[in-house]
Every structure is written in structure tokens, then in C-alpha cells.
Design a protein around this motif. Sequence first.
Motif, PDB file in Angstrom:
ATOM      1  N   THR A 185      -7.173  -2.458   1.493  1.00 20.67           N
ATOM      2  CA  THR A 185      -7.983  -1.593   0.637  1.00 20.67           C
ATOM      3  C   THR A 185      -8.397  -2.311  -0.634  1.00 20.67           C
ATOM      4  O   THR A 185      -9.531  -2.160  -1.105  1.00 20.67           O
ATOM      5  CB  THR A 185      -7.199  -0.309   0.298  1.00 20.67           C
ATOM      6  OG1 THR A 185      -6.941   0.411   1.514  1.00 20.67           O
ATOM      7  CG2 THR A 185      -7.986   0.586  -0.652  1.00 20.67           C
ATOM      8  N   ASP A 245     -11.961   3.820   5.316  1.00 17.63           N
ATOM      9  CA  ASP A 245     -10.688   3.194   4.954  1.00 17.63           C
ATOM     10  C   ASP A 245      -9.590   4.236   5.149  1.00 17.63           C
ATOM     11  O   ASP A 245      -9.476   5.160   4.339  1.00 17.63           O
ATOM     12  CB  ASP A 245     -10.750   2.741   3.496  1.00 17.63           C
ATOM     13  CG  ASP A 245      -9.454   2.129   2.994  1.00 17.63           C
ATOM     14  OD1 ASP A 245      -8.753   1.491   3.797  1.00 17.63           O
ATOM     15  OD2 ASP A 245      -9.144   2.294   1.794  1.00 17.63           O
ATOM     16  N   GLU A 246      -8.740   4.180   6.179  1.00 16.45           N
ATOM     17  CA  GLU A 246      -8.743   3.192   7.222  1.00 16.45           C
ATOM     18  C   GLU A 246      -8.726   3.868   8.585  1.00 16.45           C
ATOM     19  O   GLU A 246      -8.517   5.069   8.696  1.00 16.45           O
ATOM     20  CB  GLU A 246      -7.542   2.231   7.067  1.00 16.45           C
ATOM     21  CG  GLU A 246      -6.218   2.696   7.610  1.00 16.45           C
ATOM     22  CD  GLU A 246      -5.121   1.645   7.407  1.00 16.45           C
ATOM     23  OE1 GLU A 246      -4.841   0.912   8.386  1.00 16.45           O
ATOM     24  OE2 GLU A 246      -4.590   1.586   6.283  1.00 16.45           O
TER      25      GLU A 246
END
Length: 232
Positions: A25, A115-116
Motif C-alpha cells: 500500500t 487495494d487490495e
Amino acid sequence: MYSGVNASRDEPVFIITGGQGQCKTTFLHLVLGLTVGLHVRVRGVLAPGHMRDGRRSGFTLVDLATGGHEELSSIDPDPRCEVHGRFYFRPEGLAFGRRALAPPDPYRTDLMVVDEVGRFELQGAVWAEQLDRLLTHPHPPMVWTVRRRLLDTVVERWKITNPVVVDVGTASVMATAGDVMDAVWEWREAQAISTTPTVPFMDYIAGDPPLLAGAAAGAPPAILRRCYGPEG
């Protein structure tokens, strides 16, 4: 890394991958900081995690189109929540994320971020339905984060025919940003709707445009090819 969009307009899915806790991230946030400038329209979510006693304790969602945020999940029991693994997913967080991941208007979106994508999605939960919809609609280039051990399974499950794999262990943020920006540029050229006069490059570097800022309301924005120097 990025070899261009093929003749069928199968837009690339950039997959940022690495091991658990390897800062996927963070890498994604750095890439977005370089590629999503004042005139690039982004949709999707970031999911920064939280730690407690050295272990992952939950996630917050950030809507990249609005800047809004909502708690997604926690290890703290809550009878209102969906339970996946050891996490309790708040209904408000799931609804927030599903709105942010709705199929975008292809003429008003330049980049889609997820994400994710992980084991819960592979089990048909959390964002699985949103991913199915995203990939069955016309969509701009996308960036996903996926754990390395799940990478092949995710690519196969969603039949991603144009993946661009970016391993955080070896990849350059600058190079990845350049490749994503090239894909965005080609997407916008294909839409044939960019009517705003090009903004001089010096206007970008004269100040610090807000990170992840959306395009101003009105005419479709122009996109510049960006130049990147070596990482410092």
C-alpha cells in the motif's frame, strides 16, 4: 514494464505485489503521488492497515475520488459485522467500499485502484462482486495490490489478459509511475475527448499540486506526458 495497449483496447491491470507486510500500500501511495496529478481522474480505494501488539488489527478505506474515509475491518468482535478470517468487516465500511468500486464512467475516469485483492475476494467475499463488474465493463487502466503467493490465482480467477506485475521487492516507484502514466495517456487518447489546452509542464513543477486531487469540474482535463528523473 508496460508494453502498450493492444489493438483490442484491453487496458492493462498493474498488479503491485509482494509478501505480507512488504508495504504494497505504501508503494502504491507513492506511485499515485507521482502519477495522479491535478488533471488525472482517479477512482477506487486505498486500504491502509493498522497494527496492534505487532499484528495487523484492522483496515481503513480511503475513497480516492472523494478523499472520504471509513473504517473497514477490525479484530474486535462486533455482532453487526461480517466475519472473514479473524477480521470483523463493518457494514458501513463494506457499503462505502462498494460504492467507491462501482464501475466507473469510462469518459470521466482515467485510473481505477483496488487495494487490495486477496483471499477473501477469491472466496467470493468483500470486493469479489465489484471486481467481476469492473472487468465486464469498459474500464480505464487499473492498479491492484495482491500478495505474491496469491498472484497467479488472482490473475487466473479474473482472467486478466494484460497484467503488468510490479514486485515491490525489486521495482522502482519512478519507473512504475512512468508506466502507469503512459497507460493513462493512451487511454485518454483513445477516448478522444480531451479538449482542454495542454498545461505547460512548468505550471506543474512551480508548486505542489494536492496529492490525489481530482480534476476540476467542467471540461475534460488534459493530461501531460510526465518526465521522471532517477530516484534520489
